[in-house]
Design a protein around this motif. Sequence first.
Motif, PDB file in Angstrom:
ATOM      1  N   ALA A  26       0.836  -1.215   0.000  1.00 43.12           N
ATOM      2  CA  ALA A  26       0.000   0.000   0.000  1.00 43.12           C
ATOM      3  C   ALA A  26       0.865   1.257   0.000  1.00 43.12           C
ATOM      4  N   VAL A  27       1.962   1.229   0.758  1.00 43.20           N
ATOM      5  CA  VAL A  27       2.851   2.398   0.803  1.00 43.20           C
ATOM      6  C   VAL A  27       3.492   2.609  -0.570  1.00 43.20           C
ATOM      7  N   GLN A  28       3.879   1.512  -1.225  1.00 43.74           N
ATOM      8  CA  GLN A  28       4.441   1.636  -2.584  1.00 43.74           C
ATOM      9  C   GLN A  28       3.390   2.213  -3.538  1.00 43.74           C
ATOM     10  N   MET A  29       2.152   1.756  -3.392  1.00 45.20           N
ATOM     11  CA  MET A  29       1.057   2.253  -4.240  1.00 45.20           C
ATOM     12  C   MET A  29       0.804   3.732  -3.950  1.00 45.20           C
ATOM     13  N   GLY A  30       0.864   4.078  -2.651  1.00 49.72           N
ATOM     14  CA  GLY A  30       0.640   5.466  -2.246  1.00 49.72           C
ATOM     15  C   GLY A  30       1.693   6.398  -2.839  1.00 49.72           C
ATOM     16  N   ARG A  31       2.950   5.929  -2.843  1.00 54.58           N
ATOM     17  CA  ARG A  31       4.030   6.746  -3.424  1.00 54.58           C
ATOM     18  C   ARG A  31       3.775   6.967  -4.913  1.00 54.58           C
ATOM     19  N   ALA A  32       3.298   5.923  -5.588  1.00 56.04           N
ATOM     20  CA  ALA A  32       3.099   6.004  -7.042  1.00 56.04           C
ATOM     21  C   ALA A  32       1.867   6.819  -7.423  1.00 56.04           C
ATOM     22  N   THR A  33       0.863   6.855  -6.533  1.00 59.26           N
ATOM     23  CA  THR A  33      -0.390   7.537  -6.898  1.00 59.26           C
ATOM     24  C   THR A  33      -0.608   8.834  -6.120  1.00 59.26           C
ATOM     25  N   GLY A  34       0.269   9.085  -5.140  1.00 61.38           N
ATOM     26  CA  GLY A  34       0.131  10.306  -4.336  1.00 61.38           C
ATOM     27  C   GLY A  34      -0.968  10.226  -3.285  1.00 61.38           C
ATOM     28  N   GLN A  35      -1.444   9.009  -2.974  1.00 62.33           N
ATOM     29  CA  GLN A  35      -2.507   8.871  -1.971  1.00 62.33           C
ATOM     30  C   GLN A  35      -1.909   8.467  -0.615  1.00 62.33           C
ATOM     31  N   PRO A  36      -2.458   9.014   0.489  1.00 67.39           N
ATOM     32  CA  PRO A  36      -2.022   8.561   1.808  1.00 67.39           C
ATOM     33  C   PRO A  36      -2.564   7.154   2.103  1.00 67.39           C
ATOM     34  N   VAL A  37      -1.932   6.474   3.050  1.00 74.11           N
ATOM     35  CA  VAL A  37      -2.365   5.116   3.410  1.00 74.11           C
ATOM     36  C   VAL A  37      -2.897   5.122   4.847  1.00 74.11           C
ATOM     37  N   THR A  38      -4.016   4.463   5.049  1.00 72.16           N
ATOM     38  CA  THR A  38      -4.628   4.357   6.375  1.00 72.16           C
ATOM     39  C   THR A  38      -4.825   2.880   6.702  1.00 72.16           C
ATOM     40  N   ALA A  39      -4.419   2.486   7.907  1.00 72.08           N
ATOM     41  CA  ALA A  39      -4.683   1.106   8.345  1.00 72.08           C
ATOM     42  C   ALA A  39      -5.988   1.099   9.133  1.00 72.08           C
ATOM     43  N   LEU A  40      -6.762   0.054   8.964  1.00 70.83           N
ATOM     44  CA  LEU A  40      -8.017  -0.080   9.705  1.00 70.83           C
ATOM     45  C   LEU A  40      -7.911  -1.292  10.621  1.00 70.83           C
ATOM     46  N   MET A  41      -8.266  -1.086  11.898  1.00 73.41           N
ATOM     47  CA  MET A  41      -8.295  -2.206  12.849  1.00 73.41           C
ATOM     48  C   MET A  41      -9.671  -2.277  13.488  1.00 73.41           C
ATOM     49  N   LEU A  42     -10.215  -3.488  13.530  1.00 72.85           N
ATOM     50  CA  LEU A  42     -11.549  -3.709  14.076  1.00 72.85           C
ATOM     51  C   LEU A  42     -11.468  -4.697  15.234  1.00 72.85           C
ATOM     52  N   GLY A  43     -12.266  -4.467  16.277  1.00 74.18           N
ATOM     53  CA  GLY A  43     -12.281  -5.416  17.394  1.00 74.18           C
ATOM     54  C   GLY A  43     -13.221  -4.956  18.487  1.00 74.18           C
ATOM     55  N   GLY A  44     -13.302  -5.779  19.536  1.00 68.21           N
ATOM     56  CA  GLY A  44     -14.202  -5.473  20.642  1.00 68.21           C
ATOM     57  C   GLY A  44     -13.622  -4.462  21.621  1.00 68.21           C
ATOM     58  N   GLY A  45     -12.323  -4.237  21.568  1.00 69.18           N
ATOM     59  CA  GLY A  45     -11.635  -3.320  22.487  1.00 69.18           C
ATOM     60  C   GLY A  45     -10.167  -3.678  22.522  1.00 69.18           C
ATOM     61  N   ASP A  46      -9.403  -2.919  23.322  1.00 70.55           N
ATOM     62  CA  ASP A  46      -7.971  -3.217  23.510  1.00 70.55           C
ATOM     63  C   ASP A  46      -7.154  -3.150  22.219  1.00 70.55           C
ATOM     64  N   LEU A  47      -7.545  -2.309  21.277  1.00 67.02           N
ATOM     65  CA  LEU A  47      -6.766  -2.220  20.041  1.00 67.02           C
ATOM     66  C   LEU A  47      -5.604  -1.235  20.163  1.00 67.02           C
ATOM     67  N   ASP A  48      -5.603  -0.434  21.270  1.00 69.07           N
ATOM     68  CA  ASP A  48      -4.566   0.602  21.414  1.00 69.07           C
ATOM     69  C   ASP A  48      -3.163   0.043  21.273  1.00 69.07           C
ATOM     70  N   ALA A  49      -2.958  -1.137  21.866  1.00 66.48           N
ATOM     71  CA  ALA A  49      -1.607  -1.718  21.881  1.00 66.48           C
ATOM     72  C   ALA A  49      -1.132  -2.063  20.467  1.00 66.48           C
ATOM     73  N   LEU A  50      -2.070  -2.211  19.524  1.00 63.78           N
ATOM     74  CA  LEU A  50      -1.694  -2.608  18.155  1.00 63.78           C
ATOM     75  C   LEU A  50      -1.601  -1.418  17.211  1.00 63.78           C
TER      76      LEU A  50
END
Length: 327
Positions: A26-50
């Motif tokens: 995604a970062v390579q694609m972002g460099r080539a297209t000029g778009q920022p990359v965002t990661a999405l994390m889903l869960g019941g809670g406790d995602l801060d550590a990740l």
Amino acid sequence: MSTILVVTEILEGDLRSVNDQVYTAAVQMGRATGQPVTALMLGGGDLDALAQAPGVYGVAKTVLVEDPKLARYSPDCYAAAIAQVARHQEAGVVLMGATMTGKDLLARVAQLLDTGLAQDCIGFRIDGGAIHFTRPMFAGKVLAEVQVTSRPVMATIRPKAYKAEEAPVSVEVERVQLDLPEPLAVVEDYQRGGASTLDVTEADIVVSGGRGMQGPEHWGLLEALAEALGEGATLGCSRPVSDDGWRPHEEHVGQTGKTVAPDLYIACGISGAIQHVAGMASSKYIVAINKDPEAPIFNVADYGIVGDLFDIVPALTEAVKKLKAGD
Ligand SMILES: Cc1cc2nc3c(=O)[nH]c(=O)nc-3n(C[C@H](O)[C@H](O)[C@H](O)COP(=O)(O)OP(=O)(O)OC[C@H]3O[C@@H](n4cnc5c(N)ncnc54)[C@H](O)[C@@H]3O)c2cc1C
């Protein structure tokens, strides 16, 4: 500006290694297209550590969705959540690893967003701003170039197709609250079926056995070789081997099993039927051990040894041990 959204796969609270490879793509694609990359994390809670983990691979933003309805994996509820976030973040591209979960989940998201999905891609190129994905078709016989002409562009990336590359950045964390439907189906429990701890899709080295092994009682030979090769090695097998109950289905490689692309695939007593080759032809180096010089596996092998595996595998194991010991 639209973003490239990477759906992060979390299994029982742990990040799967394929995520790092998809962040890199995604970062390579972002460099080539000029778009920022965002990661999405889903869960019941406790995602801060990740949340900071994507930053290691150059992803500067993580969106966290914590909701009790996401505490256990639910294909329908997770798909609804990803679709809502994709709209909210104005995603131009949505990517995920082409794992069993990734392929199933993004197909559902593509349906909800009424857009196209390129599954199991091994590369991409940008031409005039358009993304052209490369994906193997017809059991790996041809490589097709696929362009998704609707928006967002969606694709799953085959595990090991990209090598994770560290490019550390600090991560901005955004929390998003969603209005989610009640899950229709949830996964109650995960049970590891295989004796091997490392999943065959995540291993750097796969030592794989076919019907030529003559029975489950001989698998100690392959276990010894995998152990000698080190931590990144695990066991795989052909379909008849798992169908006959010699090995667990989790290890089955091929068209109807798992697709693997390790650095090294050692096929022991495997004939090389097209349905098996479909699952391992993208391996970097293929070594085949077979007593039949005409076995089709030799057509895809980089190194072939014609002979009895019951002599060759133990000799190989000893040679690896000596090499590792520096003798
Ligand atoms: C729709 C469909 C889907 C399928 N999906 C898959 C799939 O996902 N994965 C898969 O693997 N198969 C799949 N198959 C089955 C596939 O067609 C082959 O039947 C299967 O891959 C053969 O497995 P094998 O190579 O272990 O066994 P065999 O074809 O029986 O080959 C055994 C090999 O071991 C060699 N051998 C025997 N003894 C020794 C020895 N002592 N030393 C060295 N070599 C030895 C033999 O020379 C032979 O080449 C599928 C089939 C169909 C129809």
